[in-house]
Structures are given as structure tokens and as C-alpha cells.
Design a protein around this motif. Structure first.
Motif, PDB file in Angstrom:
ATOM      1  N   LEU A 137     -11.498  75.366 110.283  1.00 19.27           N
ATOM      2  CA  LEU A 137     -11.494  75.627 108.843  1.00 19.27           C
ATOM      3  C   LEU A 137     -11.043  77.051 108.566  1.00 19.27           C
ATOM      4  O   LEU A 137     -11.552  78.000 109.159  1.00 19.27           O
ATOM      5  CB  LEU A 137     -12.899  75.426 108.260  1.00 19.27           C
ATOM      6  N   TYR A 138     -10.080  77.170 107.652  1.00 18.91           N
ATOM      7  CA  TYR A 138      -9.655  78.477 107.152  1.00 18.91           C
ATOM      8  C   TYR A 138     -10.189  78.622 105.733  1.00 18.91           C
ATOM      9  O   TYR A 138     -10.063  77.704 104.914  1.00 18.91           O
ATOM     10  CB  TYR A 138      -8.135  78.596 107.160  1.00 18.91           C
ATOM     11  N   GLN A 139     -10.781  79.769 105.436  1.00 20.79           N
ATOM     12  CA  GLN A 139     -11.396  79.990 104.127  1.00 20.79           C
ATOM     13  C   GLN A 139     -10.893  81.304 103.524  1.00 20.79           C
ATOM     14  O   GLN A 139     -10.609  82.257 104.249  1.00 20.79           O
ATOM     15  CB  GLN A 139     -12.922  80.054 104.254  1.00 20.79           C
ATOM     16  N   THR A 140     -10.800  81.317 102.205  1.00 22.47           N
ATOM     17  CA  THR A 140     -10.438  82.554 101.518  1.00 22.47           C
ATOM     18  C   THR A 140     -11.106  82.569 100.149  1.00 22.47           C
ATOM     19  O   THR A 140     -11.352  81.517  99.556  1.00 22.47           O
ATOM     20  CB  THR A 140      -8.912  82.697 101.363  1.00 22.47           C
ATOM     21  N   SER A 141     -11.417  83.771  99.669  1.00 19.50           N
ATOM     22  CA  SER A 141     -11.932  83.954  98.308  1.00 19.50           C
ATOM     23  C   SER A 141     -10.880  84.694  97.506  1.00 19.50           C
ATOM     24  O   SER A 141     -10.324  85.703  97.975  1.00 19.50           O
ATOM     25  CB  SER A 141     -13.235  84.760  98.331  1.00 19.50           C
ATOM     26  N   LEU A 142     -10.608  84.203  96.312  1.00 17.80           N
ATOM     27  CA  LEU A 142      -9.511  84.733  95.502  1.00 17.80           C
ATOM     28  C   LEU A 142     -10.025  85.152  94.122  1.00 17.80           C
ATOM     29  O   LEU A 142     -10.777  84.408  93.499  1.00 17.80           O
ATOM     30  CB  LEU A 142      -8.424  83.668  95.339  1.00 17.80           C
TER      31      LEU A 142
END
Length: 442
Positions: free
Chosen positions: A81-86
Motif C-alpha cells: 500500500l502506498y499512502q499520501t496526504s494532500l
């Protein structure tokens, strides 16, 4: 249509999305029913894959709950899983675009960065048949043209959508059957957004009129896609045979355009990639036989109605308006070589528009090269009287773009040369000339 299962989705991936079982996939997972079902289906089919989740920071604790659900599911099923907060709100304000558009741009830019870094063959999204129908109505009220009325494509570039044959309710039923947890995004219920208004108010009315509304719309979208492909073929033929694309300028011959029976639709498709909307294109068509010089604008381009052509050019900031040149090589807005030498007995005048010869003793260096302005006048070679530069442009049939691009070379207050065109008669080489000033525009 076959019931939603891993076998049916695999067939759609192969037949409509051009995805093979050996491809490595990046699955966009929001935590909603569609993307969770998609992740389960692809995992069941044994694809080599990873999940990507964006936290757009728009719904506080709900956004964090979505992220946690996706994270737990991937950990339980051993899925990368790749996660990012934008910061979607800040980006929307900075770019002066809607929240929806900002979220779209941010997530697809991030997906592309993951593709570049890890060499995935495609991004797989959970868009389904109801999304495609809603997109049809959304584009219908916006006036997007035929292309926008054919729904969502199964594949667009490296983005694939294998669930477009299925309804939202079928996908939710699949999640219930396989005990797949998913989150409900409460913002999807807010009818202040146009798409939600279509989903919750307009589509239910149409479904009450036609119980087979979904199947009917799927058929309609397929027919519209065929029509779009036919129009696309006609546009490609017109562009390849009649339209000139050179030096960042598109030249559309009006007479060739009007040879097509439905040229209004054709012109819209040609101009659409340059940001021109239907209302502007209608204005262009109404002025096809009007006076030259009329201009029309999109956010990125302008269209000039010339005598015989439509010219499409990027909207550019005003660049350098003047510079000075000395003897030697001059590297500036224009590459110009200046050379002075004694006039030889066998001297021959240049007949090339980018190479001129002047009487060096009649000219004062350095020379000013500048844009022309209203009121400028010179004595064109062969004439004994002055002519306004603007009138000279008319006589030489300069287009509006040609006029904007025109440069003048000036000695003191006198115009020496209209670059790429005519020198001033007062500075020509004569029998009395002793030294030659040679200027070459490269």
C-alpha cells in the motif's frame, strides 16, 4: 451481462482494457465500495498489484477512517500500500479551481509519479456504469460536445476502468456477499454538487419512467461512442490533409473547412484541445466571412480570423520589445550577424530576405532593433516617397500575427530595414558606396 465476479472482470480487463494477466497494476483505493470490490477482484485473479490511497484531508475523521480501513485490508491480505496526504483545499485556492478538480489533479499526478517510480503498467480505478451515466448528464448540461456524451472510457492512456459494465448496487452486493468492509462518503449525498443532484434527483426519475434505464443508457453510450469514433476519424483526416501545424501555430484554411457538410462540429473538435468551448466556436463560425483581425480567446490560446485562414496561437506574455546590435555576432531575441567590409568590384546584391547589404557610411552603429509602432514610416526600396509601415503591411498582405511579429531596424530616427522584408531606399548600396554593411538574420 455476466454477473460481477473475478472471471467476468478478468474478461473485461483483457477484452476492453487491453490488460494481460502478466501486467503489474496500481489500484486506486478510496475505501468506498467500488474500489474495495475492485481490489478484492483483482487480488482474487492473482494480479501482481499494489494499492494507492489518497487522504485529501477534506472530511476530518471520516477521511482518516477511510485511510485506516484501506490500510487494515491491505495488511490483512499482504498487499503493498502506498499512502499520501494532500492539502486539497490549499491547492484548489492556489490554482483557483474547484475542490473536485483539485482532488482529481492531485491524485492523478501522484499516481503517475508511482508509475514512473515503480513501473506499473496501468492505474486501475473503480469507476462503474452509474458513474458513466452521471458523466453523460454532467457533460450534457455543460455542452461538452459529442466526445463528452459517450461516457467514461474503459481505457484512457494508462488508466483503466474494468467495472463500467456494472451498477453501483451490483458492486455493493458483491461487497456484502464477500464480507468486504467499505466506507460511505457522506459528501456524495450533498446535492449542492451537480453530480450528486444528477445521481439522487434526476436519475431516479428516469428510472421510474424506464425500469431498464441502466441497460438503455449503456446502449446509448455505446452508440454515441461509435459516432464519436467516426467523427474522430473525420477530424484526423481533415487535420492531416488540410491543417498546417508549424512553429507553434495552427493554420486552418477556411475554404477547406467549409467543404465539410458539418464543419461546425468538425471545427469544435479541432479547437477543443486548445481550450475553446462551444460558445466561442459558434462565435468563430459566425465571423468566418467577417473582417480580418477578429480575435477569440481560450485560457491558453487565441484564434485570429485572418483573410483566408483561422490561426491558433498560444497566449504569450509580451516579450522583449527592443535591443541593440553592434558589428559582429549578436545573440539576443534574434540571432543577427553584422559585418563591414570594403565594397569589392564584383559586388552582388543579396536577393535573400534574411540577408541585406547597406551603405555602411550611411548607417550609425549600434543599430536599434525594435517592434513597430503606429506612425512609423520609411521609404521602401525603389520608392522616392515615404509610406507608413502599417500601409506597407497591408500592401504586403501581412496577417495580424505577421504584424505582431514584425521587427524594425533603426539608425537614429530612421528605419533601415523591415526585417525579413524591405530595406529603406536611403540606405541602399549605390555606385558611390565604398563600404558594405552586411546584416544576416539567422
Amino acid at each position: 451481462m455476466e454477473k460481477l465476479n473475478s472471471r467476468s472482470v478478468l474478461k473485461v480487463l483483457e477484452d476492453k482494457c487491453q490488460i494481460s494477466s502478466s501486467d503489474t497494476l496500481l489500484v486506486a483505493v478510496s475505501g468506498g465500495a467500488d474500489s474495495m470490490a475492485l481490489l478484492h477482484l483483482l487480488h482474487q485473479n492473482g494480479f501482481e498489484l499494489a494499492a494507492a490511497h489518497c487522504n485529501f484531508q477534506l472530511r476530518g475523521a471520516e477521511s482518516d477512517a477511510d485511510e485506516q480501513l484501506v490500510s487494515d485490508y491491505c495488511a490483512l491480505n499482504n498487499i503493498q500500500l502506498y499512502q499520501t496526504s494532500l492539502d486539497t483545499t490549499a491547492f484548489a485556492q492556489e490554482q483557483k479551481i474547484s475542490i473536485e478538480m483539485a482532488a482529481r489533479e492531485l491524485r492523478y499526478d501522484w499516481f503517475q509519479s508511482l508509475i514512473d517510480q515503480y513501473s506499473f503498467q496501468a492505474v486501475v480505478t473503480g469507476h462503474h456504469g452509474n458513474d458513466s451515466i452521471e458523466t453523460f448528464f454532467l457533460n450534457l448540461v455543460r455542452g461538452s460536445g459529442l466526445r463528452g456524451l459517450s461516457g467514461i472510457n474503459f481505457r484512457f492512456g494508462n488508466i483503466v476502468r474494468p467495472l463500467l459494465d456494472y451498477t453501483r448496487s451490483e458492486i455493493e452486493a458483491y461487497c456484502d456477499q464477500h464480507q468486504i468492509n467499505y466506507c460511505h462518503d457522506a459528501s456524495n449525498d450533498d446535492t449542492k454538487f451537480i453530480r450528486n443532484k444528477i445521481r439522487h434527483e434526476i436519475v431516479p426519475i428516469l428510472e421510474s419512467i424506464n425500469p431498464a434505464f441502466f441497460e438503455t443508457m449503456q446502449s446509448n453510450l455505446a452508440h454515441l461512442k461509435d459516432a464519436e469514433l467516426m467523427l474522430e476519424s473525420e477530424v484526423e483526416r481533415f487535420v492531416s490533409t488540410d491543417v498546417v501545424d508549424e512553429d507553434n501555430k495552427l493554420i486552418i484554411p477556411i475554404s477547406k473547412l467549409e467543404n465539410y457538410p458539418h464543419f461546425a462540429s468538425l471545427l469544435f473538435e479541432v479547437l477543443r484541445p486548445y481550450g475553446f468551448n462551444p460558445s466561442v466556436v459558434r462565435e468563430v463560425i459566425s465571423h468566418l466571412h467577417g473582417l480580418s483581425g477578429k480575435q477569440f480567446f481560450s485560457e491558453t490560446h487565441r484564434l485570429i480570423k485572418d483573410r483566408h485562414n483561422l490561426l491558433v496561437l498560444p497566449v504569450e506574455e509580451v516579450g522583449v520589445q527592443y535591443f541593440w546590435i553592434e558589428e559582429g555576432e549578436n545573440k539576443s531575441e534574434l540571432a543577427i550577424d553584422v559585418r563591414i567590409y570594403t565594397k569589392p568590384n564584383d559586388f552582388q546584391f543579396s536577393r535573400h530576405s534574411q540577408l541585406i547589404h547597406l551603405d555602411a557610411d550611411m548607417v550609425d552603429l549600434p543599430l536599434l532593433v525594435r517592434k513597430w509602432k503606429t506612425g512609423d514610416a520609411f521609404m521602401p526600396l525603389g520608392m522616392k516617397g515615404f509610406k507608413k509601415v502599417s500601409d506597407f503591411f497591408i500592401d504586403e498582405k501581412y496577417s495580424l500575427k505577421d504584424k505582431e511579429d514584425a521587427w524594425l531596424m533603426v539608425s537614429g530616427e530612421a528605419i533601415v530595414w523591415v526585417l525579413n522584408s524591405r530595406i529603406d531606399d536611403r540606405f541602399k548600396v549605390t555606385n558611390r558606396t565604398k563600404r558594405i554593411l552586411e546584416i544576416e538574420l539567422k
